[in-house]
Design an enzyme around this catalytic site. Structure first.
Site, mmCIF file in Angstrom:
data_model
loop_
_atom_site.group_PDB
_atom_site.id
_atom_site.type_symbol
_atom_site.label_atom_id
_atom_site.label_comp_id
_atom_site.label_asym_id
_atom_site.label_seq_id
_atom_site.Cartn_x
_atom_site.Cartn_y
_atom_site.Cartn_z
ATOM 1 N N HIS A 18 0.846 -1.202 0.000
ATOM 2 C CA HIS A 18 0.000 0.000 0.000
ATOM 3 C C HIS A 18 0.881 1.252 0.000
ATOM 4 O O HIS A 18 0.626 2.205 -0.735
ATOM 5 C CB HIS A 18 -0.866 0.065 1.268
ATOM 6 C CG HIS A 18 -1.912 -0.993 1.396
ATOM 7 N ND1 HIS A 18 -2.064 -1.753 2.532
ATOM 8 C CD2 HIS A 18 -2.886 -1.408 0.539
ATOM 9 C CE1 HIS A 18 -3.088 -2.580 2.379
ATOM 10 N NE2 HIS A 18 -3.597 -2.411 1.175
ATOM 11 N N LYS A 42 -17.713 -5.927 7.732
ATOM 12 C CA LYS A 42 -16.535 -6.781 7.909
ATOM 13 C C LYS A 42 -16.096 -6.706 9.373
ATOM 14 O O LYS A 42 -16.365 -5.738 10.052
ATOM 15 C CB LYS A 42 -15.376 -6.292 7.033
ATOM 16 C CG LYS A 42 -15.383 -6.844 5.620
ATOM 17 C CD LYS A 42 -14.025 -6.557 4.981
ATOM 18 C CE LYS A 42 -14.010 -6.893 3.502
ATOM 19 N NZ LYS A 42 -12.747 -6.456 2.873
ATOM 20 N N ARG A 91 -1.939 -5.863 -8.618
ATOM 21 C CA ARG A 91 -0.850 -6.822 -8.407
ATOM 22 C C ARG A 91 -0.761 -7.815 -9.549
ATOM 23 O O ARG A 91 0.315 -8.229 -9.955
ATOM 24 C CB ARG A 91 -1.071 -7.580 -7.090
ATOM 25 C CG ARG A 91 -0.832 -6.755 -5.863
ATOM 26 C CD ARG A 91 -1.341 -7.421 -4.632
ATOM 27 N NE ARG A 91 -2.785 -7.561 -4.680
ATOM 28 C CZ ARG A 91 -3.562 -7.850 -3.640
ATOM 29 N NH1 ARG A 91 -3.027 -8.062 -2.462
ATOM 30 N NH2 ARG A 91 -4.865 -7.930 -3.772
ATOM 31 N N SER A 128 -2.992 -7.615 2.921
ATOM 32 C CA SER A 128 -3.276 -7.505 4.360
ATOM 33 C C SER A 128 -3.741 -8.852 4.905
ATOM 34 O O SER A 128 -3.377 -9.241 6.024
ATOM 35 C CB SER A 128 -4.367 -6.459 4.617
ATOM 36 O OG SER A 128 -3.956 -5.209 4.171
HETATM 37 O O1 PNS Z 1 -8.712 -2.743 0.697
HETATM 38 P P1 PNS Z 1 -9.970 -3.224 0.045
HETATM 39 O O2 PNS Z 1 -10.876 -3.896 1.047
HETATM 40 O O3 PNS Z 1 -9.701 -4.092 -1.151
HETATM 41 O O4 PNS Z 1 -10.710 -1.904 -0.491
HETATM 42 C C1 PNS Z 1 -11.962 -1.986 -1.127
HETATM 43 C C2 PNS Z 1 -12.623 -0.615 -1.218
HETATM 44 C C3 PNS Z 1 -12.654 0.057 0.136
HETATM 45 C C4 PNS Z 1 -11.844 0.261 -2.181
HETATM 46 C C5 PNS Z 1 -14.066 -0.840 -1.755
HETATM 47 O O5 PNS Z 1 -14.673 -1.877 -1.038
HETATM 48 C C6 PNS Z 1 -14.952 0.411 -1.648
HETATM 49 O O6 PNS Z 1 -14.748 1.373 -2.345
HETATM 50 N N1 PNS Z 1 -15.941 0.348 -0.731
HETATM 51 C C7 PNS Z 1 -16.822 1.455 -0.430
HETATM 52 C C8 PNS Z 1 -18.261 1.125 -0.819
HETATM 53 C C9 PNS Z 1 -18.470 1.349 -2.294
HETATM 54 O O7 PNS Z 1 -18.308 2.434 -2.814
HETATM 55 N N2 PNS Z 1 -18.863 0.268 -2.989
HETATM 56 C C10 PNS Z 1 -19.070 0.260 -4.422
HETATM 57 C C11 PNS Z 1 -17.756 0.031 -5.143
HETATM 58 S S1 PNS Z 1 -18.032 -0.034 -6.829
#
Ligand code: PNS
Length: 164
Positions: A18, A42, A91, A128
Site C-alpha cells: 500500500h 466486515k 498486483r 493484508s
Molecule cells: O482494501 P480493500 O478492502 O480491497 O478496499 C476496497 C474498497 C474500500 C476500495 C471498496 O470496497 C470500496 O470502495 N468500498 C466502499 C463502498 C463502495 O463504494 N462500494 C461500491 C464500489 S463499486
C-alpha cells in the site's frame, strides 16, 4: 490546480505494498487522500481509529498525504473533493477482474475516474489478509509492513500468534 489521488482501502493493516502505491501517487499527483473504509459489515482485526493512526504514522514522511476515514459509497466521499481521481494498485490479473468492475461502477455512479498503477513486483504477493494469516500462526512479517504495524500485530496476537 492539479489532480488529487484518492487511494481507498480497508488497510487492515497497511502493508508496504500500500505504502509503495501511496508514495508513487504522491510523486505523480499534487496531493493524496488515503481513504480508510469503516465497513461495519466486515470484522477487521484493527479498529477504524487504529487503522487511521497506523496510516498517519506510516505516511508522515510522504509529502502531501492526508488520511481520512469514510463510510458508505466511495463516490460520495470522492464528490466532496474537487479534481479527484481514484488510484488503485494492481498486483496481477486476478486483481484486475474485480477492480475493473468497481472502476466502471464508480464511473457510472459518480463520473469519477479510476487510474491503475502496477504494483512494484517486490510486493505483488503481498496482501493484508496474508500478513494477518502469517502473523496469526506466529510467522515473521518483518519487511512486509511498517515496524509500528509489526509491533501492533505482535501486541494483538502475541509472539507466537493466536488471537488474544
Ligand atoms: O482494501 P480493500 O478492502 O480491497 O478496499 C476496497 C474498497 C474500500 C476500495 C471498496 O470496497 C470500496 O470502495 N468500498 C466502499 C463502498 C463502495 O463504494 N462500494 C461500491 C464500489 S463499486
Amino acid at each position: 490546480m492539479g489532480l488529487t489521488a484518492l487511494c481507498p482501502g480497508t488497510f487492515d493493516p497497511v502493508t508496504n505494498g500500500h505504502l509503495d502505491i501511496i508514495e508513487r501517487a504522491s510523486q505523480t499527483f499534487e496531493a493524496v487522500v488515503v481513504a480508510v473504509l469503516e465497513n461495519p459489515s466486515k470484522q477487521p482485526m484493527f479498529s477504524l481509529e487504529e487503522r487511521v493512526a497506523m496510516l498517519e504514522k506510516a505516511c508522515s514522511g510522504i509529502p502531501g498525504v492526508e488520511v481520512a476515514a469514510f463510510s458508505g459509497l466511495l463516490v460520495d466521499f470522492a464528490r466532496e473533493r474537487p479534481q479527484v481521481v481514484i488510484v488503485k494498485g494492481l498486483r496481477a490479473v486476478t486483481d484486475y477482474e474485480f477492480e475493473i468492475q468497481m472502476a466502471q461502477m464508480n464511473h457510472r455512479l459518480g463520473a469519477v475516474e479510476t487510474l491503475f498503477m502496477p504494483t512494484n513486483p517486490s510486493w505483488s504477493f503481498l496482501s493484508s489478509s496474508l500478513v494477518k494469516e502469517v502473523a496469526r500462526f506466529g510467522g515473521d512479517v518483518d519487511g512486509l509492513v511498517p515496524e509500528e504495524v509489526r509491533a501492533q500485530l505482535r501486541e494483538r496476537l502475541g509472539p507466537t500468534g493466536g488471537d488474544r
